[in-house]
Structure formats: structure tokens, C-alpha cells
Design a protein around this motif. Structure first.
Motif, PDB file in Angstrom:
ATOM      1  N   LEU A  98       0.850  -1.186   0.000  1.00 46.78           N
ATOM      2  CA  LEU A  98       0.000   0.000   0.000  1.00 46.78           C
ATOM      3  C   LEU A  98       0.892   1.244   0.000  1.00 46.78           C
ATOM      4  O   LEU A  98       1.428   1.635   1.030  1.00 46.78           O
ATOM      5  CB  LEU A  98      -0.911   0.001   1.237  1.00 46.78           C
ATOM      6  N   VAL A  99       1.068   1.836  -1.171  1.00 47.43           N
ATOM      7  CA  VAL A  99       1.924   3.011  -1.304  1.00 47.43           C
ATOM      8  C   VAL A  99       1.122   4.263  -1.645  1.00 47.43           C
ATOM      9  O   VAL A  99       1.643   5.368  -1.581  1.00 47.43           O
ATOM     10  CB  VAL A  99       3.035   2.792  -2.362  1.00 47.43           C
ATOM     11  N   GLU A 100      -0.131   4.087  -2.009  1.00 48.45           N
ATOM     12  CA  GLU A 100      -1.009   5.207  -2.328  1.00 48.45           C
ATOM     13  C   GLU A 100      -2.119   5.261  -1.282  1.00 48.45           C
ATOM     14  O   GLU A 100      -2.217   4.398  -0.421  1.00 48.45           O
ATOM     15  CB  GLU A 100      -1.624   5.013  -3.722  1.00 48.45           C
ATOM     16  N   ASN A 101      -2.980   6.285  -1.378  1.00 47.30           N
ATOM     17  CA  ASN A 101      -4.118   6.388  -0.463  1.00 47.30           C
ATOM     18  C   ASN A 101      -5.000   5.156  -0.593  1.00 47.30           C
ATOM     19  O   ASN A 101      -5.180   4.615  -1.680  1.00 47.30           O
ATOM     20  CB  ASN A 101      -4.937   7.636  -0.760  1.00 47.30           C
ATOM     21  N   TYR A 102      -5.550   4.745   0.530  1.00 45.48           N
ATOM     22  CA  TYR A 102      -6.479   3.624   0.548  1.00 45.48           C
ATOM     23  C   TYR A 102      -7.567   3.896   1.566  1.00 45.48           C
ATOM     24  O   TYR A 102      -7.427   4.759   2.429  1.00 45.48           O
ATOM     25  CB  TYR A 102      -5.760   2.308   0.859  1.00 45.48           C
ATOM     26  N   SER A 103      -8.662   3.164   1.447  1.00 48.65           N
ATOM     27  CA  SER A 103      -9.796   3.326   2.347  1.00 48.65           C
ATOM     28  C   SER A 103     -10.236   1.954   2.844  1.00 48.65           C
ATOM     29  O   SER A 103     -10.600   1.093   2.054  1.00 48.65           O
ATOM     30  CB  SER A 103     -10.943   4.002   1.597  1.00 48.65           C
ATOM     31  N   VAL A 104     -10.192   1.773   4.149  1.00 50.10           N
ATOM     32  CA  VAL A 104     -10.645   0.515   4.744  1.00 50.10           C
ATOM     33  C   VAL A 104     -12.160   0.606   4.916  1.00 50.10           C
ATOM     34  O   VAL A 104     -12.661   1.493   5.605  1.00 50.10           O
ATOM     35  CB  VAL A 104      -9.955   0.262   6.102  1.00 50.10           C
ATOM     36  N   ARG A 105     -12.878  -0.293   4.280  1.00 44.27           N
ATOM     37  CA  ARG A 105     -14.346  -0.324   4.364  1.00 44.27           C
ATOM     38  C   ARG A 105     -14.831  -1.121   5.568  1.00 44.27           C
ATOM     39  O   ARG A 105     -15.978  -1.022   5.954  1.00 44.27           O
ATOM     40  CB  ARG A 105     -14.939  -0.932   3.096  1.00 44.27           C
ATOM     41  N   GLY A 106     -13.942  -1.943   6.127  1.00 45.50           N
ATOM     42  CA  GLY A 106     -14.322  -2.704   7.311  1.00 45.50           C
ATOM     43  C   GLY A 106     -13.423  -3.909   7.496  1.00 45.50           C
ATOM     44  O   GLY A 106     -12.645  -4.277   6.617  1.00 45.50           O
ATOM     45  N   VAL A 107     -13.524  -4.505   8.677  1.00 44.64           N
ATOM     46  CA  VAL A 107     -12.752  -5.684   9.057  1.00 44.64           C
ATOM     47  C   VAL A 107     -13.704  -6.875   9.142  1.00 44.64           C
ATOM     48  O   VAL A 107     -14.788  -6.766   9.714  1.00 44.64           O
ATOM     49  CB  VAL A 107     -12.048  -5.449  10.407  1.00 44.64           C
ATOM     50  N   VAL A 108     -13.280  -8.000   8.565  1.00 40.08           N
ATOM     51  CA  VAL A 108     -14.098  -9.215   8.598  1.00 40.08           C
ATOM     52  C   VAL A 108     -14.085  -9.767  10.022  1.00 40.08           C
ATOM     53  O   VAL A 108     -13.021 -10.010  10.590  1.00 40.08           O
ATOM     54  CB  VAL A 108     -13.570 -10.267   7.606  1.00 40.08           C
ATOM     55  N   VAL A 109     -15.280  -9.943  10.592  1.00 36.49           N
ATOM     56  CA  VAL A 109     -15.389 -10.457  11.958  1.00 36.49           C
ATOM     57  C   VAL A 109     -15.961 -11.872  12.008  1.00 36.49           C
ATOM     58  O   VAL A 109     -15.854 -12.548  13.020  1.00 36.49           O
ATOM     59  CB  VAL A 109     -16.231  -9.519  12.855  1.00 36.49           C
ATOM     60  N   GLN A 110     -16.568 -12.301  10.898  1.00 37.24           N
ATOM     61  CA  GLN A 110     -17.163 -13.641  10.884  1.00 37.24           C
ATOM     62  C   GLN A 110     -17.255 -14.162   9.460  1.00 37.24           C
ATOM     63  O   GLN A 110     -17.430 -13.392   8.524  1.00 37.24           O
ATOM     64  CB  GLN A 110     -18.560 -13.596  11.509  1.00 37.24           C
ATOM     65  N   ARG A 111     -17.131 -15.490   9.332  1.00 34.16           N
ATOM     66  CA  ARG A 111     -17.327 -16.170   8.050  1.00 34.16           C
ATOM     67  C   ARG A 111     -18.476 -17.146   8.225  1.00 34.16           C
ATOM     68  O   ARG A 111     -18.566 -17.839   9.235  1.00 34.16           O
ATOM     69  CB  ARG A 111     -16.064 -16.932   7.670  1.00 34.16           C
ATOM     70  N   ALA A 112     -19.350 -17.226   7.235  1.00 31.07           N
ATOM     71  CA  ALA A 112     -20.487 -18.143   7.288  1.00 31.07           C
ATOM     72  C   ALA A 112     -20.678 -18.786   5.922  1.00 31.07           C
ATOM     73  O   ALA A 112     -20.223 -18.270   4.909  1.00 31.07           O
ATOM     74  CB  ALA A 112     -21.753 -17.394   7.689  1.00 31.07           C
ATOM     75  N   SER A 113     -21.324 -19.930   5.927  1.00 29.25           N
ATOM     76  CA  SER A 113     -21.699 -20.597   4.682  1.00 29.25           C
ATOM     77  C   SER A 113     -22.915 -21.455   4.973  1.00 29.25           C
ATOM     78  O   SER A 113     -23.498 -21.379   6.045  1.00 29.25           O
ATOM     79  CB  SER A 113     -20.542 -21.437   4.140  1.00 29.25           C
ATOM     80  N   ARG A 114     -23.278 -22.288   4.027  1.00 28.95           N
ATOM     81  CA  ARG A 114     -24.466 -23.124   4.204  1.00 28.95           C
ATOM     82  C   ARG A 114     -24.297 -24.137   5.340  1.00 28.95           C
ATOM     83  O   ARG A 114     -25.255 -24.495   5.987  1.00 28.95           O
ATOM     84  CB  ARG A 114     -24.796 -23.851   2.910  1.00 28.95           C
ATOM     85  N   ARG A 115     -23.084 -24.593   5.550  1.00 26.75           N
ATOM     86  CA  ARG A 115     -22.830 -25.581   6.602  1.00 26.75           C
ATOM     87  C   ARG A 115     -22.424 -24.879   7.891  1.00 26.75           C
ATOM     88  O   ARG A 115     -21.524 -24.054   7.897  1.00 26.75           O
ATOM     89  CB  ARG A 115     -21.705 -26.525   6.189  1.00 26.75           C
ATOM     90  N   ARG A 116     -23.048 -25.252   8.964  1.00 27.15           N
ATOM     91  CA  ARG A 116     -22.764 -24.632  10.263  1.00 27.15           C
ATOM     92  C   ARG A 116     -21.297 -24.832  10.659  1.00 27.15           C
ATOM     93  O   ARG A 116     -20.690 -23.962  11.262  1.00 27.15           O
ATOM     94  CB  ARG A 116     -23.682 -25.222  11.329  1.00 27.15           C
ATOM     95  N   LYS A 117     -20.727 -25.984  10.303  1.00 23.09           N
ATOM     96  CA  LYS A 117     -19.336 -26.273  10.683  1.00 23.09           C
ATOM     97  C   LYS A 117     -18.350 -25.329   9.998  1.00 23.09           C
ATOM     98  O   LYS A 117     -17.218 -25.183  10.442  1.00 23.09           O
ATOM     99  CB  LYS A 117     -18.972 -27.725  10.370  1.00 23.09           C
ATOM    100  N   ASP A 118     -18.779 -24.651   8.930  1.00 24.11           N
ATOM    101  CA  ASP A 118     -17.910 -23.716   8.216  1.00 24.11           C
ATOM    102  C   ASP A 118     -17.955 -22.298   8.795  1.00 24.11           C
ATOM    103  O   ASP A 118     -17.231 -21.425   8.340  1.00 24.11           O
ATOM    104  CB  ASP A 118     -18.283 -23.659   6.737  1.00 24.11           C
ATOM    105  N   HIS A 119     -18.810 -22.071   9.807  1.00 20.16           N
ATOM    106  CA  HIS A 119     -18.899 -20.744  10.425  1.00 20.16           C
ATOM    107  C   HIS A 119     -17.672 -20.538  11.311  1.00 20.16           C
ATOM    108  O   HIS A 119     -17.228 -21.443  12.001  1.00 20.16           O
ATOM    109  CB  HIS A 119     -20.158 -20.633  11.266  1.00 20.16           C
ATOM    110  N   LYS A 120     -17.131 -19.320  11.276  1.00 21.66           N
ATOM    111  CA  LYS A 120     -15.950 -19.015  12.084  1.00 21.66           C
ATOM    112  C   LYS A 120     -15.947 -17.551  12.465  1.00 21.66           C
ATOM    113  O   LYS A 120     -16.262 -16.695  11.642  1.00 21.66           O
ATOM    114  CB  LYS A 120     -14.676 -19.348  11.287  1.00 21.66           C
ATOM    115  N   HIS A 121     -15.613 -17.269  13.731  1.00 20.68           N
ATOM    116  CA  HIS A 121     -15.488 -15.889  14.212  1.00 20.68           C
ATOM    117  C   HIS A 121     -14.021 -15.499  14.247  1.00 20.68           C
ATOM    118  O   HIS A 121     -13.181 -16.277  14.637  1.00 20.68           O
ATOM    119  CB  HIS A 121     -16.098 -15.755  15.626  1.00 20.68           C
ATOM    120  N   TYR A 122     -13.732 -14.256  13.868  1.00 24.87           N
ATOM    121  CA  TYR A 122     -12.362 -13.759  13.859  1.00 24.87           C
ATOM    122  C   TYR A 122     -12.111 -12.760  14.981  1.00 24.87           C
ATOM    123  O   TYR A 122     -10.974 -12.520  15.334  1.00 24.87           O
ATOM    124  CB  TYR A 122     -12.026 -13.151  12.500  1.00 24.87           C
ATOM    125  N   TYR A 123     -13.161 -12.142  15.520  1.00 23.17           N
ATOM    126  CA  TYR A 123     -13.039 -11.212  16.650  1.00 23.17           C
ATOM    127  C   TYR A 123     -14.184 -11.425  17.583  1.00 23.17           C
ATOM    128  O   TYR A 123     -15.222 -11.858  17.255  1.00 23.17           O
ATOM    129  CB  TYR A 123     -13.009  -9.755  16.174  1.00 23.17           C
TER     130      TYR A 123
END
Length: 123
Positions: A98-123
Motif C-alpha cells: 500500500l503506497v497510495e491512499n487507501y480506504s478501509v471499508r471494514g474488518v471481517v469479523v465472521q465467516r459463514a456458509s451453508r454448513r454450520r461447521k464452516d462458520h468461524k469468528h475472527y473477533y
């Protein structure tokens, strides 16, 4: 259904980083995005749903939604020796400093999918 899209205004802050301007409680609410492509495999597969918190600041190793060089992308935010990078988890995609201006739109806090076992929290 056009009202379902959120427009987040941008303002410049210190250094070369920009943050999404949060002007009300609704702007700070988490939102969901769908992963498209294979750049973040194996952790995030095509079709996974991401829950993104626009009020969180990115830390080293965080997964972020970021605007950089005219594109919005999903990558891992890396800080090494004072330099900042965007890293895809799939080694077929190069890391980008990152050498130019950038804009953070947000941080991923969770991943989900059709299967419950694929759900994961990051924060």
C-alpha cells in the motif's frame, strides 16, 4: 431493492490512509458480503458469506475490505517493518504494498456458509 445498498462517504485522515466516515449509528452497523473468486482460499471459499464491521480499525493479520487503486477488494492486512501490504491467501495472487491512499471499508469479523461447521469468528 435499490435501497439495500449502502453508500459510505470517504474522508482523508493522517498519512496515506482513509477511513469510511461514520456519520450515524446505522453507518457503523456490520454488513454481509459474499466471497467471489479463489484469491482467499483455502480460508475463504467462493460463496462464503463475510460479516464485516466498518467501525473496526485494521490490525496486522486482519482480513479487510479495502478500496485501493480504484478497486474494492478482500485481502489480509499485513504490517511489516512499518510497511503495509494486502496479501491474498492463495499464493497464485501477489501481495501488494500500500503506497497510495487507501480506504478501509471494514474488518471481517465472521465467516459463514451453508454448513454450520464452516462458520468461524475472527473477533
Amino acid at each position: 431493492m435499490a435501497d439495500a445498498f449502502k453508500n459510505i462517504p470517504i474522508k482523508t485522515t493522517i498519512g496515506n490512509q482513509e477511513h469510511a466516515e461514520i456519520s450515524s449509528c446505522a453507518d457503523a452497523e456490520p454488513y454481509a458480503l459474499r466471497v467471489i473468486g479463489d484469491s482467499m482460499e483455502p480460508e475463504f471459499l467462493d460463496g462464503h458469506i463475510l460479516i464485516v464491521d466498518p467501525a473496526m480499525s485494521p490490525q496486522h493479520g486482519a482480513y479487510v475490505i479495502i478500496d485501493y487503486q480504484g478497486e474494492t477488494t478482500f485481502r489480509q492486512f499485513i504490517v511489516e517493518n512499518g510497511r503495509k501490504y494486502l496479501k491474498a491467501l492463495n499464493s497464485a495472487y501477489p501481495a501488494v504494498e500500500l503506497v497510495e491512499n487507501y480506504s478501509v471499508r471494514g474488518v471481517v469479523v465472521q465467516r459463514a456458509s451453508r454448513r454450520r461447521k464452516d462458520h468461524k469468528h475472527y473477533y
